[in-house]
Design a protein around this motif. Sequence first.
Motif, PDB file in Angstrom:
ATOM      1  N   ASP A 207       9.127   4.354   1.718  1.00 33.89           N
ATOM      2  CA  ASP A 207       9.463   3.908   3.077  1.00 33.89           C
ATOM      3  C   ASP A 207       8.188   3.554   3.847  1.00 33.89           C
ATOM      4  OD1 ASP A 207      12.131   4.434   2.571  1.00 33.89           O
ATOM      5  OD2 ASP A 207      12.057   6.430   3.467  1.00 33.89           O
ATOM      6  N   LEU A 208       7.221   4.478   3.833  1.00 28.44           N
ATOM      7  CA  LEU A 208       5.975   4.279   4.570  1.00 28.44           C
ATOM      8  C   LEU A 208       5.196   3.083   4.024  1.00 28.44           C
ATOM      9  CD1 LEU A 208       4.877   8.016   4.793  1.00 28.44           C
ATOM     10  CD2 LEU A 208       5.724   6.623   6.688  1.00 28.44           C
ATOM     11  N   ALA A 209       5.180   2.949   2.707  1.00 26.88           N
ATOM     12  CA  ALA A 209       4.452   1.849   2.085  1.00 26.88           C
ATOM     13  C   ALA A 209       5.076   0.506   2.422  1.00 26.88           C
ATOM     14  CB  ALA A 209       4.397   2.052   0.572  1.00 26.88           C
ATOM     15  N   ASP A 210       6.406   0.434   2.387  1.00 28.12           N
ATOM     16  CA  ASP A 210       7.091  -0.819   2.723  1.00 28.12           C
ATOM     17  C   ASP A 210       6.787  -1.238   4.154  1.00 28.12           C
ATOM     18  OD1 ASP A 210       8.197  -1.011   0.225  1.00 28.12           O
ATOM     19  OD2 ASP A 210      10.175  -0.268   0.809  1.00 28.12           O
ATOM     20  N   MET A 211       6.811  -0.271   5.063  1.00 32.69           N
ATOM     21  CA  MET A 211       6.534  -0.566   6.461  1.00 32.69           C
ATOM     22  C   MET A 211       5.093  -1.042   6.662  1.00 32.69           C
ATOM     23  SD  MET A 211       8.611   2.701   7.993  1.00 32.69           S
ATOM     24  CE  MET A 211       8.160   2.506   9.723  1.00 32.69           C
ATOM     25  N   ALA A 212       4.188  -0.557   5.809  1.00 31.89           N
ATOM     26  CA  ALA A 212       2.792  -0.959   5.898  1.00 31.89           C
ATOM     27  C   ALA A 212       2.497  -2.242   5.143  1.00 31.89           C
ATOM     28  CB  ALA A 212       1.900   0.162   5.349  1.00 31.89           C
ATOM     29  N   MET A 214       2.350  -2.439   1.848  1.00 29.65           N
ATOM     30  CA  MET A 214       1.525  -2.090   0.689  1.00 29.65           C
ATOM     31  C   MET A 214       2.434  -1.664  -0.462  1.00 29.65           C
ATOM     32  SD  MET A 214      -1.414   0.384   2.342  1.00 29.65           S
ATOM     33  CE  MET A 214      -2.409  -0.083   3.754  1.00 29.65           C
ATOM     34  N   SER A 215       1.883  -1.657  -1.653  1.00 28.32           N
ATOM     35  CA  SER A 215       2.600  -1.043  -2.763  1.00 28.32           C
ATOM     36  C   SER A 215       2.587   0.472  -2.548  1.00 28.32           C
ATOM     37  CB  SER A 215       1.934  -1.381  -4.095  1.00 28.32           C
ATOM     38  OG  SER A 215       0.675  -0.734  -4.194  1.00 28.32           O
ATOM     39  N   ALA A 216       3.562   1.160  -3.128  1.00 28.83           N
ATOM     40  CA  ALA A 216       3.629   2.614  -2.965  1.00 28.83           C
ATOM     41  C   ALA A 216       2.389   3.296  -3.507  1.00 28.83           C
ATOM     42  CB  ALA A 216       4.888   3.151  -3.649  1.00 28.83           C
ATOM     43  N   SER A 217       1.888   2.826  -4.636  1.00 31.92           N
ATOM     44  CA  SER A 217       0.716   3.462  -5.245  1.00 31.92           C
ATOM     45  C   SER A 217      -0.539   3.264  -4.400  1.00 31.92           C
ATOM     46  CB  SER A 217       0.484   2.923  -6.661  1.00 31.92           C
ATOM     47  OG  SER A 217       0.292   1.521  -6.639  1.00 31.92           O
ATOM     48  N   HIS A 218      -0.702   2.050  -3.854  1.00 28.51           N
ATOM     49  CA  HIS A 218      -1.878   1.777  -3.017  1.00 28.51           C
ATOM     50  C   HIS A 218      -1.802   2.573  -1.722  1.00 28.51           C
ATOM     51  CE1 HIS A 218      -5.310  -0.240  -1.357  1.00 28.51           C
ATOM     52  NE2 HIS A 218      -4.606  -0.825  -0.396  1.00 28.51           N
ATOM     53  N   PHE A 219      -0.621   2.603  -1.115  1.00 29.84           N
ATOM     54  CA  PHE A 219      -0.470   3.362   0.122  1.00 29.84           C
ATOM     55  C   PHE A 219      -0.761   4.837  -0.125  1.00 29.84           C
ATOM     56  CE2 PHE A 219       1.908   6.110   2.941  1.00 29.84           C
ATOM     57  CZ  PHE A 219       1.558   5.604   4.183  1.00 29.84           C
ATOM     58  N   ALA A 220      -0.211   5.391  -1.214  1.00 24.64           N
ATOM     59  CA  ALA A 220      -0.417   6.809  -1.518  1.00 24.64           C
ATOM     60  C   ALA A 220      -1.901   7.118  -1.692  1.00 24.64           C
ATOM     61  CB  ALA A 220       0.364   7.191  -2.776  1.00 24.64           C
ATOM     62  N   ALA A 221      -2.610   6.225  -2.384  1.00 28.10           N
ATOM     63  CA  ALA A 221      -4.046   6.438  -2.592  1.00 28.10           C
ATOM     64  C   ALA A 221      -4.809   6.382  -1.276  1.00 28.10           C
ATOM     65  CB  ALA A 221      -4.585   5.391  -3.567  1.00 28.10           C
ATOM     66  N   MET A 222      -4.461   5.419  -0.422  1.00 31.64           N
ATOM     67  CA  MET A 222      -5.140   5.291   0.870  1.00 31.64           C
ATOM     68  C   MET A 222      -4.842   6.477   1.774  1.00 31.64           C
ATOM     69  SD  MET A 222      -7.064   2.611   0.861  1.00 31.64           S
ATOM     70  CE  MET A 222      -7.386   3.152  -0.832  1.00 31.64           C
TER      71      MET A 222
END
Length: 290
Positions: A207-212, A214-222
């Motif tokens: 959810d957070l990654a889509d809103m940003a 970004m891909s889920a993996s990239h968002f999680a890493a950031m």
Amino acid sequence: MELVGEGFPGQRMLVLPRPQVELALQRPVTRNLIVTDCGYFPHAEHHGWIRTRPIRQLVVILCLRGQGWCETSAGRFPVRAGQALLLPPGLPHAYGADADDPWTVWWVHVDGASVEDFLRVTGATIDSVVREIPDIYGSAALMEEIVRWMERDTTEASLVGASGTAWHLLTSLAFSRAPSAGNAQDMVERAADYLRSHINRRVNVSDLADMAGMSASHFAAMFKKYTGVPAMTYQTQLRMASARELLDTTQQSVEEVANAVGYDDSFYFSRQFKKLHGMSPTAYRRHDAN
């Protein structure tokens, strides 16, 4: 494609009766801006409207996840997560969810004497209906606040509250600057703010990654890079801090506390609490009282 206007699991939708709209348009504050309709449609498969007979409200649709489309006399426009539709009043239009990746949207209709002024300031026209959202998390929170005001009741106080929040939303869309490209830290800070203001909501990394955007993996890493912990660990820490406060300051049962901080299963909540604190919520409350 068959288009439907409503009827999605988990949806929230409020429509102000038209006689009340007319009364509100004669009162101070709401005569300038009044929320007439608003809602939230999650994973809105087949959602859409075709309006050949124009309406007098400005329609604002915020796409959180998935994709959609819009058609005006200027052509067809794709809409993706992190973008908004601003559809000027008085003009035919159509919009809908993508068939393969249906959008999740917050939406609001506004009327009033100041709508045309807002459109002039923003430069929103039928040729430019899709906008990048400067702060997707902040805008989503404002949309939810509008819905909460409208869910409260239809008193003048609630309508003024919804109008004030709608002003905030519209001015933020008009004047805020989007974060510079690649500024992941700003986006992570906004995501953390969103989690803090949505303690009791189920929000996952996707959810957070889509809103940003970004891909889920990239968002999680950031997120882990800039906060030091994974996003879901951060969410759990926030929930447990809120739970501690409720255990310390209220007489709510463990089940009530669990629900207040976003857990439907009080047994799972208790296990998570004990994992973090080394004792159950009941033992924590007993220990704190001694």
